[in-house]
Design a protein around this motif. Structure first.
Motif, PDB file in Angstrom:
ATOM      1  N   HIS A  14      18.735  88.856  42.971  1.00  0.00           N
ATOM      2  CA  HIS A  14      17.564  89.352  43.708  1.00  0.00           C
ATOM      3  C   HIS A  14      18.095  90.009  44.983  1.00  0.00           C
ATOM      4  CE1 HIS A  14      15.233  86.129  41.373  1.00  0.00           C
ATOM      5  NE2 HIS A  14      15.007  87.317  40.831  1.00  0.00           N
ATOM      6  N   GLU A  17      17.798  88.540  48.781  1.00  0.00           N
ATOM      7  CA  GLU A  17      18.123  87.141  49.071  1.00  0.00           C
ATOM      8  C   GLU A  17      19.524  87.128  49.665  1.00  0.00           C
ATOM      9  OE1 GLU A  17      17.179  84.855  45.532  1.00  0.00           O
ATOM     10  OE2 GLU A  17      15.133  85.657  45.513  1.00  0.00           O
ATOM     11  N   ARG A  56      13.709  92.884  45.974  1.00  0.00           N
ATOM     12  CA  ARG A  56      14.053  91.883  44.958  1.00  0.00           C
ATOM     13  C   ARG A  56      14.620  92.552  43.703  1.00  0.00           C
ATOM     14  NH1 ARG A  56      12.601  86.526  43.879  1.00  0.00           N
ATOM     15  NH2 ARG A  56      12.020  85.978  41.756  1.00  0.00           N
ATOM     16  N   HIS A 102      20.735  81.967  45.025  1.00  0.00           N
ATOM     17  CA  HIS A 102      19.374  82.438  45.349  1.00  0.00           C
ATOM     18  C   HIS A 102      18.866  81.834  46.645  1.00  0.00           C
ATOM     19  CE1 HIS A 102      18.308  84.414  41.473  1.00  0.00           C
ATOM     20  NE2 HIS A 102      19.293  83.639  41.042  1.00  0.00           N
ATOM     21  N   ASN A 103      17.917  82.546  47.254  1.00  0.00           N
ATOM     22  CA  ASN A 103      17.129  81.995  48.362  1.00  0.00           C
ATOM     23  C   ASN A 103      15.679  81.900  47.953  1.00  0.00           C
ATOM     24  OD1 ASN A 103      19.200  83.891  50.429  1.00  0.00           O
ATOM     25  ND2 ASN A 103      18.936  81.694  50.729  1.00  0.00           N
TER      26      ASN A 103
END
Ligand SMILES: [Zn+2]
Length: 292
Positions: A14, A17, A56, A102-103
């Protein structure tokens, strides 16, 4: 299970992130070390165009392109092309672990997402929990491996590290440090697994995904409820039967109707806004590493 020879660290699945994207930069500049004596590590950005665009994804979510539908009729989007290329290059490596970074905008702290319950992952959860007692271990093992759409499932072994709360497009010191700490613990686990030096691992509590909760919508697609204030920001805290999950704009609440406590997470995740997902729910269970 045999020794793992390769670890593939993936960031920018993404593109907004930033913790993983900056860890990739630190690795490339020799400022964060991911190699260990028993395996080779490689770090890459999965969707450079999305990173360049600070978004994203360009056309569709890359992290939903990796299941194998029977008809295989995927539309020809930027991310579908990236996924095909990624599968060609990395799916076949049997002694490889993919770690996808990921975040989340949800207040989930450092969460290790494990997609299978086999002993390797149960031990990984135990080891990470031992090193990081405040970390959350989340099993999303409700579907067979080849039906999972996530990038990290394109090969034989893969996990996701999810760290928040951090707004997409922003970079916070504490979040970056938490991601580094969890990634280091996973890399050390692989090293100890390879050396057969894991030693005694204790049982631990983990969360098991059960379902998503969607917002009720009106006829124009607008939400009729909001996350309940007693739940908002409280990822992985228990909600008891009969307690509220959502507060409607009509003055009444939507309550948890199940028979046991649930643990909301991905609460108010901004990336799930389009899908009107308010949160995911999990059950808490004790995981034994000695279970066959
Ligand atoms: Zn993500």
């Amino acid at each position: 299970m045999d020794k793992l020879d390769n670890v593939l660290i993936v960031a920018g699945t993404h593109g907004n992130e930033l913790s993983g994207i900056y860890i990739n930069k630190l690795i490339n500049e020799g400022l964060y070390i991911t190699d260990r004596p028993t395996f080779k590590s490689t770090s890459l950005i999965a969707n450079q165009q999305a990173v360049n665009n600070h978004c994203r994804y360009c056309d569709t979510d890359l992290n939903r392109q990796f299941s194998f539908p029977a008809d295989n009729q995927q539309p020809d989007t930027h991310e579908a092309r990236l996924a095909r290329h990624f599968i060609e290059k990395y799916a076949d490596k049997s002694s490889q672990l993919i770690i996808d970074l990921h975040n989340t905008t949800s207040n989930m702290g450092a969460t290790l997402i494990l997609l299978s319950e086999n002993p390797f992952y149960r031990k990984m959860g135990a080891y990470v929990k031992q090193r990081m007692p405040a970390a959350n271990i989340l099993f999303e093992s409700h579907k067979p491996w080849n039906e999972l759409p996530y990038l990290c499932t394109c090969g034989e072994y893969g996990v996701m590290i999810e760290v928040g709360a951090q707004s997409h497009g922003s970079l916070q010191y504490g979040t970056l440090e938490l991601m580094k700490e969890m990634l280091t613990a996973v890399l050390d686990f692989v090293e100890k697994h390879n050396l057969n030096q894991l030693g005694k691992l204790s049982s631990y509590t983990a969360y098991y995904y059960t379902q998503e909760i969607k917002y009720p919508l009106d006829s124009s697609g607008m939400r009729q409820a909001i996350i309940h204030p007693t739940v908002c920001g409280r990822d992985f805290e228990a909600v008891k039967p009969g307690e509220p999950l959502l507060a409607t704009f009509f003055g009444y609440d939507v309550h948890w109707q199940g028979e046991q406590d649930v643990y909301p997470h991905f609460i108010n995740e901004s990336a799930y806004s389009k899908a009107n997902i308010a949160m995911a729910l999990a059950e808490k269970q004790l995981v034994s590493v000695n279970k066959p």
